[in-house]
Write an enzyme that holds these catalytic residues in place. Structure first.
Site, short mmCIF file in Angstrom:
data_model
loop_
_atom_site.label_atom_id
_atom_site.label_comp_id
_atom_site.label_asym_id
_atom_site.label_seq_id
_atom_site.Cartn_x
_atom_site.Cartn_y
_atom_site.Cartn_z
N ASN A 521 0.85 -1.19 0.00
CA ASN A 521 0.00 0.00 0.00
C ASN A 521 0.88 1.24 0.00
O ASN A 521 1.35 1.69 1.04
CB ASN A 521 -0.91 -0.02 1.22
CG ASN A 521 -1.95 1.08 1.18
OD1 ASN A 521 -1.71 2.14 0.60
ND2 ASN A 521 -3.09 0.83 1.78
N ASP A 522 1.08 1.80 -1.17
CA ASP A 522 1.98 2.94 -1.33
C ASP A 522 1.56 4.14 -0.50
O ASP A 522 2.32 5.10 -0.37
CB ASP A 522 2.00 3.36 -2.81
CG ASP A 522 3.22 2.81 -3.53
OD1 ASP A 522 4.25 2.60 -2.88
OD2 ASP A 522 3.12 2.61 -4.75
N CYS A 523 0.34 4.15 -0.03
CA CYS A 523 -0.18 5.31 0.69
C CYS A 523 -0.13 5.14 2.21
O CYS A 523 -0.62 5.99 2.94
CB CYS A 523 -1.61 5.59 0.25
SG CYS A 523 -1.68 6.08 -1.48
N GLN A 538 5.73 9.35 -0.75
CA GLN A 538 6.52 8.16 -1.02
C GLN A 538 8.02 8.41 -0.89
O GLN A 538 8.78 7.50 -0.61
CB GLN A 538 6.21 7.64 -2.42
CG GLN A 538 4.95 6.81 -2.50
CD GLN A 538 3.70 7.65 -2.45
OE1 GLN A 538 3.56 8.60 -3.19
NE2 GLN A 538 2.79 7.35 -1.54
#
Lengths: 855, 855
Positions: A521-523, A538
């Site tokens: 989950n990049d967020c 990021q």
């Protein structure tokens, strides 16, 4: 409401109206030349890199939407009658082509750009091609767009048929707008760009070729052209002349007047418009081949003179030889039809390796056609260019590319092998990885950097899948650089070792893996405490306390750590020249770590009714009942259960029951609940989205198949299939007015149950959802699992599926598998009963194996 | 052909048709809130930074051009008559406002976006405001757009008058499209952006305010709103609902139907549309105030709760208090008119400091109005946002900003002082400079870097000009950082010293200054041998052999080295606490270097009939008769002669004769000739442009005034004026169909005589041409030269100008200067004869000084 229908025999989706909720698109191209094409003809083309070699211009976020490329106009012409003159001596029976003509009626065979309502319209998106059928005022057209195999050109083949019963003159104008190559520069650097555009025109008695050669004078070794294989009555290359003042592509001056201006672009906005006049007898059909071609001279680095006619750079006339050759390959409809047949045969073969008959046509069409097709598109495009990805930004993701491979490895194992080696070469020496790399250079992207701690483990997943598919253990011995540095080469197996050990050595206070900048989950940015608008969540790590841990990576480590051990055990001694004791030592160490992480996940990572998501930089739980919002997240439930955690003791089933109760609605399973109503600086981007969208409570389709697979692990086959079905586009077709995106491909995100617009899809096509749903449906629901040495059959379909037939091409042999629900387990391979559920690999050269499984 | 006329009394340019060759624009705003506005209402608004805080969306390179912002619609409404019903009981005399209404006719008061032909149209671009007057079907409108002083809002004041002679109902809809703040992200990051848009609506009985609050939830402390001060019959905030499928802003669904949808945007594309219904009696006029406002909460960093209504972030309702206050400041036409008068008074004062009467109205209007106005725009905007600069890219240029200052220092000396200190703080410790810096952070831009060897000398030019204008030597003692590094502070004079010494210590084999990455001509990249498409010529230095020298910088060094010496001699002892001997030592050293560089320029730098341009990295001449192409360049001819080189021995006149013969055409003087037909890897970007464009043989207007000034140095006043006139926009007004750009402002480049389109202008507004032409015309042609201690009068106007009257505000005193051509030189100041041509500075407090000069 639906806007079309599937034609499974043709492997097409047939769109019946231009007015789809959003442009519904398709992709053309298989190697280096790619195009996007919508159901109204919109889109653009590029060569290899959507940012650096964009051939035609496209305006994202345009008003009106989806305008500005691949513009075709059909005009029914009529004689000019001069009302002021009293000369009526012209014979009434004069042919339609006599005298001065003007357009009586104009339309586009793709509806846009002209917007003239059509008498008939149909858009067929097929495998690497799109066909538009239209009719207006008795003129029928069929426009076929595709990129032939091994060709750097898009063909737009246009058939025009006169069904009016009288002779008519029809003007056909095809046009494209050139992008000045670099799409970012093209849309921003006007103080330069408006002075650089250059074209050449080559109008002969049999064809017209319009060349775009901006910057060819200097450092570029490539140009583009747009041609038609018939004589033209005119052309245009200057946008302002073609469109006229205040006009859009819907109503160009030249089209309105019927008179091309033969304009030459000097800077400003170069275009290419070819204007053909056809006189059609009653019933007559004529065919035109418009070609959008790309030519390059890689040898110009050594021999710059090859770029120029007669080698004369000063004269500045480009060398048109390669363009002529390309033109000649497709200068008749017969040649075009042959190329089209080749393309269809190519796709027949690609898709033929996995075909199923289940009795559910929606399921069959997704598995047999569209899901596999979408997997190929993610192979070709990664995340670069869609109607949501502008083709300007990111490179290939380390994590994305490894996961995408799970979906296409069975179709193109050779290219999957190359991809694995490319990806592995961007791994860093400590086992971590660049988060992205550039497809042209294959170098890591320093703007994004690394530190996404799930990344390295995905390399194990892709290699494991490749070995299962091919048995080609030689890949493990391939010498691969770290960080693309010469001299750093190590066998691929060493890359895997470092991946696994990176996680082993990067664990936090609870013994769980550290999350780094983010995991899948990049967020979820637990070490980024950002208060500056626009700052990237990021790339900023301003509060790495060394304690933020991911239960999701814990699940990954258990799953992929074990896969790594199995690779060593199977191939260490036989293929990697390892002695038994070093295999045993390594496997023992890794399994010991897996056991530790398992223990941590089942204690610190267990919340009572589900798995915790993470521990943040302050050591607080994320995704726990102790939180006010974001109490439960989907990812650890899927990944931990896929890894087998809690399957024995019932906690897996408990977790999945919580998922169903708290996250699932008719449109799918949301990523978390309740969504965050306020910004949480300690969580990052996840809490920036409005409630119910994207990572803040949207249905993130990518992780839904993890839940489906997990349900097969705990034996709830009905719910496993339901999870699959809820996000599966073919099943959503009747709700296209709500879902909005294409009913033939997955989208990344569907607005979640807490959002104001539940069920609304976004970001279709380029998503890891394609690969994971194919893994889910093929290997877990249908249960055809390639393993190192055999094909395991372990179906988990709901009981209503009484009979299944699967054809699976595996290692050169076609396995024809019948599965029948009899209540009794048996496996018969080519007439011989086999114990267990694994079909042994057939001897090399075996064409077909017949298999019957009863369950 | 011209498309309008000047109204000098009103200080306006009056455009008479929407169909100008290109959008002709104006700028609104004076401090932090800025807007671009075209003659058809196009453009966009931003707060301080056109990239990071863009308020409304604009599509560069759009088709149709100039669409998509500031969209107003007027609809004449008519009752819906139901033809199928036979109920004719409605009385014929019913008022126009009765019953259901629908639009009978719709148009835009700015012509675009609706494109409906108007009965009357006029666009008046004034000083910081624009007025549109239109008439259609008996409805007259006047739309006035401006940004009030000290206000973060644009007012669009709309008067609507009924001249039909009957009661009418008129619907007025004003709309804007929001940009999601970061203009780059807004146009590329759709996978995120389509999910983030958020709005609020506040519709009351007296007004409607539509709020754009995307990302306010998280890290932003600002929002925008669009309001109208009348009750609305509807609103829209969702673009898809407002426009409908396939429509542009020319034909929105809501406007066509006359029925707003009261839509709420959830993601996708938020807009704001306010719909007012007016019933107008015969002769009645109504006025509406549409306000586009920007609100921020800088205190939110400390007290985040201030952003929210009742301090409640979880409820998520924004704090509207500041928006209400802003609205209340302009909620009546009377308040708007008062603000408009203040704005006009502000400009009267700014421009009043330099006013001339020459008998040539074109000259007068440029000097008195438009050239000064353009200089102020370059102060406000630098090179950030125009119709050619997309507002996405670059920061403030070190070189640009210093030169721009020469044009506005007389109007706003206090802000010029601040600017000097900002610029100087980005100088590097070795005397070189960052080539650009970011206006928000004031830090050097590392992406571009430094090494442009002309940069540091321009700091001397701006400080010298500031001292001449103000006499404020305290600026030289101001403590200024190097590279914005704390602890590096030095007095400004030390910055000048390092600038001068940087050149002294960076000279090549001929004793000429090294060019570095480029000098003033950013495209002459002698140390960059680039073969990679798209690679920046400015940032790549891959072949710095240490021998590439610039004759142009030699001229600069002679000119600005001497200015530096004069500063030391004048202020060293009195203001800088330097003892006489250290002044003398420094001046001696610098003048010795100046002599050396002079010698080098007159030997190695002299080609026989003109000055050489440079020596390349191979030691070869650039801009010499020995070259096949690029034999003569304009820059060294202008700069060296301005510095006095060759003036005594006649070589200056020879060089200028060569300029006239080889570079000059009716449209101006080209930058070089012959233009390069092929790419020269040893020269760089200059040879990439097509022949006759931009740096490859275009007329680069910036350097034309150098030639004009140079002509005054050699005494050819007629040619000096002709050079000025050729590129001066007011004189080009009759040729607007060829010149294309606005006839009231300079553009950066006009296509040169070798191009296919000579005279075609590009890149108007944001160019150093504004400052340099004002220096030329005010200080050299009109000859009013501020010096350290007096106002020197040295006019060089052609003899046909018999009488000149100049009013010059200088150091608080207004000098009323009459210049008469009598054949005899005399100077009388307030009735007293004065020797020489310098008016001594009047004692403090003197309001006016009357001056008479005869020549």
């Amino acid at each position: 409401v639906q806007y079309g229908h599937f034609d499974d025999d043709a492997r097409e989706y047939v769109i019946e109206t231009p007015a789809t909720p959003l442009p519904w698109i398709n992709y053309l191209g298989n190697e280096h030349f790619f195009s996007l094409i919508s159901n109204t003809g919109g889109g653009y083309s590029f060569y290899r890199d959507a940012k650096l070699r964009r051939i035609t211009r496209y305006r994202y976020n345009s008003v009106p939407e989806d305008s500005g490329s691949r513009n075709y106009y059909i005009s029914l012409m009529e004689p000019v009658t001069d009302n002021t003159a009293d000369d009526s001596s012209a014979p009434a029976e004069a042919p339609a082509s006599a005298g001065t003509l003007r357009p009586a009626l104009t339309w586009s065979p793709t509806f846009l750009p002209s917007k003239t309502p059509l008498d008939a319209y149909e858009c067929r998106h097929g495998m690497g091609y799109t066909v538009f059928r239209a009719a207006k005022a008795g003129i029928e057209t069929e426009l076929t767009a595709f990129v032939p195999l091994h060709t750097t050109a898009e063909i737009n083949h246009l058939a025009v048929k006169n069904t009016t019963g009288r002779e008519v003159v029809v003007d056909v104008t095809g046009s494209v707008e050139w992008c000045l190559w670099n799409a970012v520069d093209d849309s921003s650097n006007f103080q330069r760009n408006l002075s650089t555009g250059e074209v050449e025109v080559e109008q002969t008695e049999t064809s017209t070729m319009l060349y775009h050669k901006t910057e060819f004078k200097e450092r570029r070794d490539h140009y583009a052209f747009y041609s038609v294989n018939e004589p033209t009555v005119g052309f245009d290359t200057c946008r302002a002349d073609f469109l006229g003042k205040f006009n859009g592509w819907d109503t160009p001056d030249v089209i309105a007047s019927g008179e091309s201006k033969n304009s030459i672009a000097y800077g400003w906005y170069p275009i290419a418009a070819n204007h053909v006049r056809l006189t059609l007898q009653p019933g007559e059909e004529r065919m035109l081949v418009f070609l959008l071609g790309y030519v390059e001279f890689p040898e110009a680095a050594e021999h710059p003179e090859v770029k120029w006619q007669d080698g004369d750079a000063k004269a500045g006339i480009i060398n048109k030889q390669p363009a002529h050759e390309l033109f000649d390959r497709f200068n008749t409809s017969e040649k075009v039809f042959a190329a089209f047949r080749e393309l269809r045969a190519y796709w027949d073969e690609l898709l033929g390796g996995f075909q199923v008959t289940t009795g559910d046509e929606r399921l069959d069409r997704m598995v047999n056609i569209w899901n596999q097709y979408q997997c190929m598109v993610t192979f070709n495009l990664s995340r670069s260019a869609s109607y949501y990805e502008s083709g300007m930004g990111r490179g290939m993701g380390f994590r994305d590319s490894n996961q995408d491979l799970l979906g296409f490895v069975h179709m193109i194992p050779g290219r999957a092998r190359e991809r694995i080696l490319d990806i592995a070469a961007t791994q860093l020496p400590d086992g971590s990885a660049w988060h992205q790399y550039q497809p042209l250079t294959k170098k890591g992207n320093a703007d994004i950097g690394g530190g996404f701690n799930d990344d390295p483990l995905w390399l194990v997943a892709s290699v494991f899948a490749y070995l299962n598919e091919t048995g080609d253990a030689s890949v493990l011995r391939e010498s691969v650089q770290f960080d693309n540095a010469a001299g750093s080469e190590q066998p691929l197996i060493e890359h895997l070792r470092r991946s696994v050990h990176y996680t082993m050595t990067h664990r936090g206070p609870h013994g769980l893996p550290l999350i780094g900048r983010a995991d899948w989950n990049d967020c979820l940015n637990l070490n980024c405490f950002s208060t500056t608008p626009g700052e990237s969540f990021q790339t900023v790590e301003n509060n790495d306390t060394g304690v933020a841990e991911s239960v999701f990576i814990a699940g990954m480590f258990v799953l992929y750590g074990e896969q790594y051990c199995q690779i060593l055990e199977r191939y260490g001694a036989t293929d990697l020249n390892m002695d038994d004791s070093s295999v045993a030592d390594e496997v023992r160490d890794v399994r010991a770590a897996v056991a530790e992480v398992t223990e941590a996940a089942m204690t610190a990572g267990w919340d009572g009714d589900w798995f915790v998501r993470a521990y943040d930089a302050l050591g607080e739980k994320v995704g726990s009942h102790v939180n006010d919002e974001g109490q439960i997240y989907i990812e650890p439930q899927g990944m931990c259960v896929m890894a087998g955690l809690g399957v024995q003791d019932g906690r897996a089933a408990t977790a999945l029951a919580s998922v169903k109760e708290r996250l699932t609605c008719r449109w799918g399973t949301a990523i978390l609940a309740p969504a965050y109503t306020t910004y949480h600086v300690e969580l990052g981007e996840i809490s920036t989205y409005p409630v119910g969208y994207k990572e803040n409570g949207g249905i993130f389709c990518h992780n839904n198949p993890w839940i489906s697979i997990a349900e097969t692990k705990v034996g709830d086959d009905d719910e496993a299939f339901e999870v699959y079905r809820r996000t599966c586009p073919a099943y959503l077709e009747p709700y296209s007015d709500i879902h909005l995106t294409e009913p033939y491909v997955y989208c990344q995100m569907v607005a979640g149950p807490e959002s104001p617009t539940p069920g609304q899809g976004k970001n279709s096509w380029l998503t890891g959802t394609a690969a994971w749903t194919f893994v889910d449906v093929s290997q877990f629901l249908l249960g055809i699992q390639p393993t190192f040495d055999g094909l395991r059959l372990d179906p988990h379909m709901p009981s209503r599926f009484g009979q299944l037939h699967v054809e699976r091409l595996w290692r050169g042999t076609r396995y024809l598998i019948d599965i029948e629900r009899t209540g009794e387990r048996s496996l018969v391979v080519d007439g011989q009963p086999v114990d267990g559920n694994v079909i042994p690999q057939a001897p090399a050269g075996t064409e077909e194996v017949n298999v019957r499984l009863t369950i």
